[in-house]
Design an enzyme around this catalytic site. Structure first.
Site, PDB file in Angstrom:
ATOM      1  N   ASP A  34       0.865  -1.182   0.000  1.00  0.00           N
ATOM      2  CA  ASP A  34       0.000   0.000   0.000  1.00  0.00           C
ATOM      3  C   ASP A  34       0.904   1.235   0.000  1.00  0.00           C
ATOM      4  O   ASP A  34       1.316   1.728   1.045  1.00  0.00           O
ATOM      5  CB  ASP A  34      -0.898  -0.022   1.240  1.00  0.00           C
ATOM      6  CG  ASP A  34      -1.910   1.124   1.262  1.00  0.00           C
ATOM      7  OD1 ASP A  34      -1.729   2.090   0.493  1.00  0.00           O
ATOM      8  OD2 ASP A  34      -2.863   1.048   2.057  1.00  0.00           O
ATOM      9  N   GLU A 126       1.328   2.677  13.212  1.00  0.00           N
ATOM     10  CA  GLU A 126       0.281   2.474  12.207  1.00  0.00           C
ATOM     11  C   GLU A 126      -0.740   1.571  12.872  1.00  0.00           C
ATOM     12  O   GLU A 126      -0.677   0.352  12.753  1.00  0.00           O
ATOM     13  CB  GLU A 126       0.871   1.864  10.931  1.00  0.00           C
ATOM     14  CG  GLU A 126      -0.031   2.061   9.723  1.00  0.00           C
ATOM     15  CD  GLU A 126      -1.105   0.999   9.621  1.00  0.00           C
ATOM     16  OE1 GLU A 126      -2.089   1.056  10.402  1.00  0.00           O
ATOM     17  OE2 GLU A 126      -0.960   0.104   8.780  1.00  0.00           O
ATOM     18  N   GLU A 135      -9.641  -4.275  14.973  1.00  0.00           N
ATOM     19  CA  GLU A 135      -8.312  -4.755  15.386  1.00  0.00           C
ATOM     20  C   GLU A 135      -7.372  -3.591  15.689  1.00  0.00           C
ATOM     21  O   GLU A 135      -6.157  -3.690  15.544  1.00  0.00           O
ATOM     22  CB  GLU A 135      -7.695  -5.663  14.322  1.00  0.00           C
ATOM     23  CG  GLU A 135      -8.353  -7.028  14.247  1.00  0.00           C
ATOM     24  CD  GLU A 135      -7.556  -8.032  13.431  1.00  0.00           C
ATOM     25  OE1 GLU A 135      -6.725  -7.602  12.608  1.00  0.00           O
ATOM     26  OE2 GLU A 135      -7.773  -9.234  13.617  1.00  0.00           O
ATOM     27  N   HIS A 282      -5.247  -0.165   1.112  1.00  0.00           N
ATOM     28  CA  HIS A 282      -5.659  -1.531   1.464  1.00  0.00           C
ATOM     29  C   HIS A 282      -6.858  -1.530   2.420  1.00  0.00           C
ATOM     30  O   HIS A 282      -7.541  -2.537   2.559  1.00  0.00           O
ATOM     31  CB  HIS A 282      -4.488  -2.309   2.073  1.00  0.00           C
ATOM     32  CG  HIS A 282      -4.191  -1.981   3.500  1.00  0.00           C
ATOM     33  ND1 HIS A 282      -3.463  -0.868   3.882  1.00  0.00           N
ATOM     34  CD2 HIS A 282      -4.514  -2.623   4.650  1.00  0.00           C
ATOM     35  CE1 HIS A 282      -3.368  -0.839   5.191  1.00  0.00           C
ATOM     36  NE2 HIS A 282      -3.993  -1.900   5.686  1.00  0.00           N
TER      37      HIS A 282
END
Length: 340
Positions: A34, A126, A135, A282
């Protein structure tokens, strides 16, 4: 007859399952492929070179270590790359391959139990998941902020914004029409399957897919914002907002799309966006389907509110509740899940 309840995993099992997922190289290949995501971090870190020069940085959920390497290349004197999964060994090899052993220390541990000496000048992570919070590692980032970040320290990224818009999805119609076409294809009438197919396609699962501009039926609304410099665990456990849309024209409305953007510190702060108006990432977009498609016309008003929170069964999973009315009709509520 006894009915079994959905199993509730304890937090240790949930964490192990999560970290095991990130031991799969496919996940890291997808993220590094990505380029929108990875270039945004690289440029944001490079533009803050003066702020990072000679400083100490904590990378929360370092993965293969690329963000830690970016920080070291920007002049950070010490980078703690904290990664709980087995991929931390690969991060060590990446650090060695780039001759940065003197600057980057890889720590194989959840950040909550990591041992770090002293405070840090910046945190990079990230942490974003599908729909921002699936998540998500954001609670770990806030833990690290409260425990180690110096007052006035930098957080990459430092804020997040969430957006929602009503959509038309032609894919739904073509998938439903397929069951009417079976008779022409094979001589067997399967039109009766359409109602079951609709329940499956337009069910209660959050769907991750690409939304295109022609699918969007109104100007999007920024329904929530998070400032990572001050956000609390309570803030991220109940993300709420409201919306009012005025539709562009005549169309079938199949549901709502949500997406997010994050912003990095600096005078000309970089924005990483997962918007359908920009280059695809993504994360794509997350779709919340109605139970039934609804015909809307120009200026049809769509109003409602949305709540995002961790799933009761697993806090790493996502639950979304949306209340809405279309064209002044009755208010409806639908609850969605991702990961259960």
């Amino acid at each position: 007859m006894a009915f079994s309840k959905k199993r509730r995993y304890d937090r240790t099992e949930q964490d192990n399952e999560y970290f095991q997922c990130y031991s799969d190289i496919t996940v890291h290949e997808e993220m590094l492929s990505d380029t929108v995501r990875t270039h945004a971090y690289r440029v944001a870190i490079a533009r803050n070179r003066n702020a990072l020069l000679g400083k100490t940085v904590l990378d929360v959920g370092a993965g293969t270590g690329i963000l830690s390497v970016f920080c070291a290349q920007a002049g950070a004197s010490k980078v703690y790359a904290v990664e709980a999964s087995a991929v931390s060994q690969l991060a060590r090899e990446v650090v060695k391959e780039n001759k940065l052993e003197g600057q980057v220390e890889v720590i194989n541990s959840p950040v909550e139990s990591a041992e770090i000496s002293g405070q840090v000048d910046a945190i990079v992570s990230e942490w974003m998941g599908y729909g921002l919070m699936y998540e998500s590692m954001l609670s770990s980032v806030l833990f690290a902020r409260d425990k180690w970040l110096k007052p006035g320290g930098l957080i990459f990224p430092y804020c997040a914004n969430m957006f929602i818009a009503p959509i038309n999805d032609t894919t739904v119609e073509s998938r439903l029409d397929f069951w009417s076409d079976v008779k022409d294809m094979y001589g067997v009438d399967m039109t009766c399957v359409q109602s079951f197919a609709k329940k499956c396609i337009m069910g209660n699962d959050l769907t991750v897919c690409s939304v295109y501009l022609e699918h969007i039926l109104s100007h999007p609304v920024n329904f929530a914002s998070l400032d990572l410099r001050s956000a609390t665990l309570d803030d991220i456990a109940n993300i709420t907002g409201s919306f009012t849309f005025c539709c562009y024209g005549s169309s079938l409305m199949h549901g709502f799309a949500i997406w997010f953007s994050v912003e990095f510190p600096g005078e000309n702060g970089i924005i990483l966006s997962t918007s359908p108006y920009g280059e695809e990432t993504h994360w794509k977009q997350t779709i919340l389907y109605l139970d039934e498609e609804v015909q809307v016309e120009q200026d049809t008003q769509v109003k409602g509110d949305i709540k995002m929170s961790p799933s009761e069964n697993n806090p790493r999973h996502l639950s979304v509740t949306i209340n809405y009315s279309i064209g002044g009709g009755i208010s409806r509520t639908k609850i969605f899940q991702m990961g259960n």
